[in-house]
Write a protein that holds these residues in place. Structure first.
Motif, PDB file in Angstrom:
ATOM      1  N   GLY A   1       0.825  -1.193   0.000  1.00  0.00           N
ATOM      2  CA  GLY A   1       0.000   0.000   0.000  1.00  0.00           C
ATOM      3  C   GLY A   1       0.864   1.249   0.000  1.00  0.00           C
ATOM      4  N   GLU A   2       0.326   2.315   0.566  1.00  0.00           N
ATOM      5  CA  GLU A   2       1.042   3.593   0.552  1.00  0.00           C
ATOM      6  C   GLU A   2       2.090   3.702   1.644  1.00  0.00           C
ATOM      7  N   PHE A   3       2.037   2.807   2.653  1.00  0.00           N
ATOM      8  CA  PHE A   3       2.946   2.933   3.792  1.00  0.00           C
ATOM      9  C   PHE A   3       4.180   2.074   3.581  1.00  0.00           C
ATOM     10  N   VAL A   4       5.153   2.674   2.946  1.00  0.00           N
ATOM     11  CA  VAL A   4       6.472   2.058   2.756  1.00  0.00           C
ATOM     12  C   VAL A   4       7.513   3.154   2.967  1.00  0.00           C
ATOM     13  N   PRO A   5       8.678   2.830   3.516  1.00  0.00           N
ATOM     14  CA  PRO A   5       9.708   3.859   3.716  1.00  0.00           C
ATOM     15  C   PRO A   5      10.158   4.445   2.381  1.00  0.00           C
ATOM     16  N   LYS A   6      10.154   5.758   2.292  1.00  0.00           N
ATOM     17  CA  LYS A   6      10.548   6.428   1.059  1.00  0.00           C
ATOM     18  C   LYS A   6      11.771   7.318   1.234  1.00  0.00           C
ATOM     19  N   THR A   7      12.133   7.598   2.471  1.00  0.00           N
ATOM     20  CA  THR A   7      13.322   8.421   2.726  1.00  0.00           C
ATOM     21  C   THR A   7      14.537   7.518   2.924  1.00  0.00           C
ATOM     22  N   HIS A   8      15.712   8.078   2.674  1.00  0.00           N
ATOM     23  CA  HIS A   8      16.942   7.303   2.877  1.00  0.00           C
ATOM     24  C   HIS A   8      17.131   6.947   4.347  1.00  0.00           C
ATOM     25  N   THR A   9      16.743   7.858   5.227  1.00  0.00           N
ATOM     26  CA  THR A   9      16.864   7.577   6.663  1.00  0.00           C
ATOM     27  C   THR A   9      15.953   6.427   7.071  1.00  0.00           C
ATOM     28  N   GLY A  10      14.706   6.463   6.580  1.00  0.00           N
ATOM     29  CA  GLY A  10      13.766   5.401   6.910  1.00  0.00           C
ATOM     30  C   GLY A  10      14.211   4.050   6.396  1.00  0.00           C
ATOM     31  N   ARG A  11      14.708   4.003   5.165  1.00  0.00           N
ATOM     32  CA  ARG A  11      15.161   2.737   4.599  1.00  0.00           C
ATOM     33  C   ARG A  11      16.401   2.217   5.313  1.00  0.00           C
ATOM     34  N   THR A  12      17.253   3.128   5.763  1.00  0.00           N
ATOM     35  CA  THR A  12      18.442   2.703   6.509  1.00  0.00           C
ATOM     36  C   THR A  12      18.058   2.139   7.870  1.00  0.00           C
ATOM     37  N   LEU A  13      17.137   2.826   8.564  1.00  0.00           N
ATOM     38  CA  LEU A  13      16.693   2.339   9.872  1.00  0.00           C
ATOM     39  C   LEU A  13      15.952   1.009   9.762  1.00  0.00           C
ATOM     40  N   LEU A  14      15.313   0.781   8.613  1.00  0.00           N
ATOM     41  CA  LEU A  14      14.565  -0.457   8.423  1.00  0.00           C
ATOM     42  C   LEU A  14      15.471  -1.683   8.523  1.00  0.00           C
ATOM     43  N   TYR A  15      16.715  -1.573   8.053  1.00  0.00           N
ATOM     44  CA  TYR A  15      17.634  -2.708   8.111  1.00  0.00           C
ATOM     45  C   TYR A  15      17.746  -3.257   9.538  1.00  0.00           C
ATOM     46  N   PHE A  16      17.888  -2.340  10.487  1.00  0.00           N
ATOM     47  CA  PHE A  16      18.080  -2.744  11.886  1.00  0.00           C
ATOM     48  C   PHE A  16      16.745  -3.045  12.573  1.00  0.00           C
ATOM     49  N   TYR A  17      15.741  -2.224  12.274  1.00  0.00           N
ATOM     50  CA  TYR A  17      14.445  -2.391  12.938  1.00  0.00           C
ATOM     51  C   TYR A  17      13.789  -3.719  12.551  1.00  0.00           C
ATOM     52  N   ALA A  18      13.845  -4.080  11.294  1.00  0.00           N
ATOM     53  CA  ALA A  18      13.177  -5.297  10.835  1.00  0.00           C
ATOM     54  C   ALA A  18      13.834  -6.545  11.405  1.00  0.00           C
ATOM     55  N   ILE A  19      15.155  -6.605  11.392  1.00  0.00           N
ATOM     56  CA  ILE A  19      15.826  -7.806  11.894  1.00  0.00           C
ATOM     57  C   ILE A  19      15.609  -7.955  13.392  1.00  0.00           C
ATOM     58  N   GLY A  20      15.603  -6.826  14.117  1.00  0.00           N
ATOM     59  CA  GLY A  20      15.320  -6.883  15.545  1.00  0.00           C
ATOM     60  C   GLY A  20      13.908  -7.370  15.820  1.00  0.00           C
ATOM     61  N   GLY A  21      12.952  -6.925  15.006  1.00  0.00           N
ATOM     62  CA  GLY A  21      11.580  -7.372  15.176  1.00  0.00           C
ATOM     63  C   GLY A  21      11.399  -8.839  14.864  1.00  0.00           C
ATOM     64  N   VAL A  22      12.072  -9.326  13.824  1.00  0.00           N
ATOM     65  CA  VAL A  22      11.968 -10.747  13.471  1.00  0.00           C
ATOM     66  C   VAL A  22      12.535 -11.620  14.591  1.00  0.00           C
ATOM     67  N   VAL A  23      13.653 -11.187  15.169  1.00  0.00           N
ATOM     68  CA  VAL A  23      14.245 -11.941  16.282  1.00  0.00           C
ATOM     69  C   VAL A  23      13.303 -11.954  17.485  1.00  0.00           C
ATOM     70  N   SER A  24      12.724 -10.794  17.820  1.00  0.00           N
ATOM     71  CA  SER A  24      11.792 -10.717  18.953  1.00  0.00           C
ATOM     72  C   SER A  24      10.566 -11.589  18.715  1.00  0.00           C
ATOM     73  N   LEU A  25      10.057 -11.543  17.492  1.00  0.00           N
ATOM     74  CA  LEU A  25       8.896 -12.364  17.165  1.00  0.00           C
ATOM     75  C   LEU A  25       9.238 -13.852  17.228  1.00  0.00           C
ATOM     76  N   GLY A  26      10.433 -14.206  16.763  1.00  0.00           N
ATOM     77  CA  GLY A  26      10.852 -15.603  16.832  1.00  0.00           C
ATOM     78  C   GLY A  26      10.942 -16.112  18.256  1.00  0.00           C
ATOM     79  N   LEU A  27      11.410 -15.253  19.167  1.00  0.00           N
ATOM     80  CA  LEU A  27      11.476 -15.642  20.577  1.00  0.00           C
ATOM     81  C   LEU A  27      10.082 -15.870  21.149  1.00  0.00           C
ATOM     82  N   VAL A  28       9.154 -14.998  20.786  1.00  0.00           N
ATOM     83  CA  VAL A  28       7.775 -15.159  21.270  1.00  0.00           C
ATOM     84  C   VAL A  28       7.173 -16.461  20.736  1.00  0.00           C
TER      85      VAL A  28
END
Length: 692
Positions: free
Chosen positions: A252-279
């Motif tokens: 949809g319309e909600f995707v990171p479009k700024t360079h800062t957002g896309r850079t932060l996504l690298y770390f935020y997404a992997i951290g979330g996947v790890v947290s979800l895997g633990l749960v």
């Protein structure tokens, strides 16, 4: 010569120690059996209810935050939609009541956590928790009711709509009411005396709650950061963070479009996947840990009662299933034969009840998943009417989202649809985790075993060749099983046990060597009783080491009746001794405190039991190897205490060297044959050393 002033007190102290050891073992065994036989509904009230409350409480708090931080009304500009409306200020009373509701909920959740960590007593924490959540729920329900009326809605209604915050308020109110009701059930059961007034949560259960809190906090903080970076509304960022961390990716319309957002996504997404895997890992371990045990206990007891109630003394039969009836009679049988008959019936009960448990669990989890799918589709169909979604299209979207396929061709745009998607997708995590776990125990396992069997007949023949595999497979199919070659896993287990001996294993080996040497020395001096006692200790230590290697076996080791006969004799429970046995009871009575009568006092024998009774080793939560290891170790420990007794009070052990020699020429059990070989080899080494 012994000092008469010291010998008698020391002797009395040794006997007291021995009695305490026996009493402690008995109380521990009864506690384990009582825990196994506790009805499942009281386990739900004592453990599952506070666990659900502690897990969903933080989620409800997060929804309360979402209901507070943004306005409840939006203005829809001409040609626009409610997802892109302009915010309309809320009345001050709404913000005040909403804030007080959140404070009550946070205090309630904190009181529950302090109670679980033993920092706050049950009597103080539970009223605070229950009252706080109910007040939060009622206050939010009142706000939602007022906000739904024309007094709060701005006219014309077609140009105004309720925001995502309004729908988060509905979700929070519902969750608060449910978890508060669960805690009422917990408190009611505790004050009725069905379980202690404290939470008996394991480390994994506490870990699940902490991981859930961490995941929700991580989601909200990430949403706050990305809302600032990408210029989104906070609740839109919560919706984005949810489908990102759950790897749905609806697009949809909600995707990171700024360079800062896309850079932060690298770390935020992997951290979330790890947290979800633990749960997910914690949820799966809890399902396999406690829920499986309680469900197995319930099914086993129900099946045992039905089978015992079906005994036909006239026809001498017992009914094991709808189409299975076998001969069952105690007339003309010896005590050992009668016990073996009971053992075989109990083994069939064990197999049938476990199969029923697996497929019942699969049916329940499948039903929950289908309800989540269809009800979710129904809600999305109504919330996305402006997009023209049909029920079939909603089913398609729900299916691709549940399986985290996330094509991105369809996504919710309404305020109600986005808020519901966050709750619905979070609820899907435990639902699908449990479903996949149950499928692994049934459908996937059967398919895997069938694949291995077919492969052994075609491209990958086993050790026995194609014909041997085919014969074995047909025989296993007749018994209701799929052929599986476990030789490699057993070999790995044996190699691991040989290469990596535990401390207990090494100690048992040391005791084994010492006791064999003592037995040989006593035999040379003609002391038959001491020889047999030390030889008995040698056998106990040796069998402890053998059973220890089966504790971690997968699947769990199941011993034959001949093996059980041998081991029970070692711990002093001879299968030929009728006085130590009892007839199986269909129902077990309960003690005044509410605990089950374990069937130990009806016939005068404190430890009497039946293979078809509630005290059967095949009925408990422990595996057969664990049960035997605990009893063998306790017997060896008691024997060491009994060494302090005077010889006049020492009775002959249940196993002697003469028994082993008398079995020469007879078939005997494999274990006895192994012992004869081991002792014979040790005796040859001893004579060789003496001759030299």
């Amino acid at each position: 010569m012994n000092d008469p002033g010291l010998d008698e007190p020391a002797q009395q102290a040794a006997e007291d120690v021995e009695e305490n050891v026996y009493e402690a073992d008995r109380e521990k065994a009864e506690a384990e059996e009582q825990d196994f036989l506790d009805p499942s509904r009281w386990w739900f009230a004592s453990t599952a209810s506070p666990l659900l409350a502690g897990t969903f409480g933080p989620i409800a708090n997060a929804f309360s935050v979402c209901a507070l931080v943004e306005k409840w009304r939006v203005y829809i500009p001409p040609g626009g939609d409610e997802g892109h409306g302009s915010k309309v200020e809320d009345p001050r009373w709404l913000v005040a009541v909403n804030s007080i509701s959140l404070i009550f909920a946070l205090v309630a959740n904190m009181a529950l956590l302090l109670n679980m960590t033993r920092r706050l007593s049950f009597a103080i924490a539970q009223p605070i928790t229950i009252l706080g959540w109910f007040l939060s729920s009622f206050m939010l329900i009142a706000l939602v009711a007022v906000a739904s009326t024309s007094v709060f809605r701005i006219q014309p209604i077609t140009e105004h709509a309720l925001s995502q915050a309004f729908y988060y308020g509905i979700l929070a109110a519902g969750l608060y009411f449910i978890i508060a009701s669960l805690m009422v059930l917990t408190v009611w059961g505790a004050y009725r005396g069905h379980y202690p007034k404290e939470f008996r949560l394991t480390a994994s259960q506490r870990t699940l709650m902490l991981q859930t809190i961490s995941f929700v906090f991580y989601l909200l903080v990430g949403a706050l950061v990305f809302s600032k970076v990408e210029g989104w509304n906070f609740l839109d960022a919560v919706y984005w963070a949810d489908f990102t961390l759950l790897t749905v990716g609806v697009g949809g319309e909600f995707v990171p479009k700024t360079h800062t957002g896309r850079t932060l996504l690298y770390f935020y997404a992997i951290g979330g996947v790890v947290s979800l895997g633990l749960v997910i890992g914690s949820i799966r371990s809890l399902v396999l840990e406690r829920g499986k045990e309680k469900m197995s206990a319930r099914f086993m007891e129900m099946k045992r009662r039905r089978v015992l109630a079906s005994v036909d003394d006239e026809k001498r039969t017992i009914k094991l299933g709808l189409w299975e009836k076998i001969e069952f009679s105690e007339t003309g049988l010896s005590e050992a034969q009668r016990r073996e008959q009971e053992f075989n019936v109990m083994r069939r009960i064990q197999t049938k009840s476990e199969r029923k448990r697996r497929y019942t669990a699969l049916a329940m989890s499948s039903t929950a998943a289908f309800l989540l799918w269809f009800l979710g589709a129904l809600v999305f169909m109504h919330s996305e009417k402006p997009q023209g979604w049909s029920f079939f299209l909603s089913l398609y979207f729900s299916y691709t989202s549940l399986l985290t396929i996330g094509y991105g061709d369809y996504s919710p745009t309404s305020n109600s649809g986005k808020a519901f998607f966050v709750f619905w997708s979070l609820l899907a995590v435990p639902t699908l985790t449990i479903l996949i776990s149950n499928m692994g125990d049934t459908v996937i396992k059967a398919f895997r075993d069938l694949t291995i069997w077919v492969g052994s007949l075609t491209v990958l023949p086993g050790e026995h060749g194609v014909s041997g595999t085919l014969k074995s497979g047909i025989q296993q199919l007749k018994m209701g099983k799929i052929y599986r070659d476990d030789s490699s896993s057993e070999k790995k287990l044996t190699e691991r046990g040989t290469a990596e001996q535990t401390l207990q294993d090494r100690l048992a080996e040391h005791v084994e060597g010492d006791e064999l040497a003592e037995a040989e020395e006593a035999g040379e001096h003609g002391n038959k009783l001491d020889r047999d006692v030390h030889f008995y200790h040698y056998i106990l230590a040796k069998e402890v080491r053998k059973v220890m290697r089966n504790v971690d076996a997968s699947p769990p080791k199941q011993y034959s009746y001949q093996e059980w006969n041998y081991y029970l004799r070692l711990i002093g429970q001879d299968e030929n001794d009728a006085s130590a046995h009892r007839k199986p009871m269909v129902h077990h009575e309960r003690k005044p405190q509410g605990g089950p009568d374990l069937g130990t006092a009806d016939e005068g024998e404190r430890n009497a039991w039946s293979w078809l009774g509630v005290r059967s080793p095949l009925m408990g939560n422990k595996s057969e190897a664990e049960w035997l290891l605990q009893r063998l170790s306790a017997t060896l420990e008691r024997e060491m205490h009994m060494m302090r007794k005077s010889r006049a009070k020492r009775e002959p052990p249940p196993i002697s060297m003469d028994d082993l020699r008398d079995s020469e020429g007879r078939s005997g059990s494999d274990l006895e044959q192994d012992l004869k070989k081991d002792f014979g080899a040790a005796e040859i080494r001893r004579r060789s050393t003496r001759d030299v």
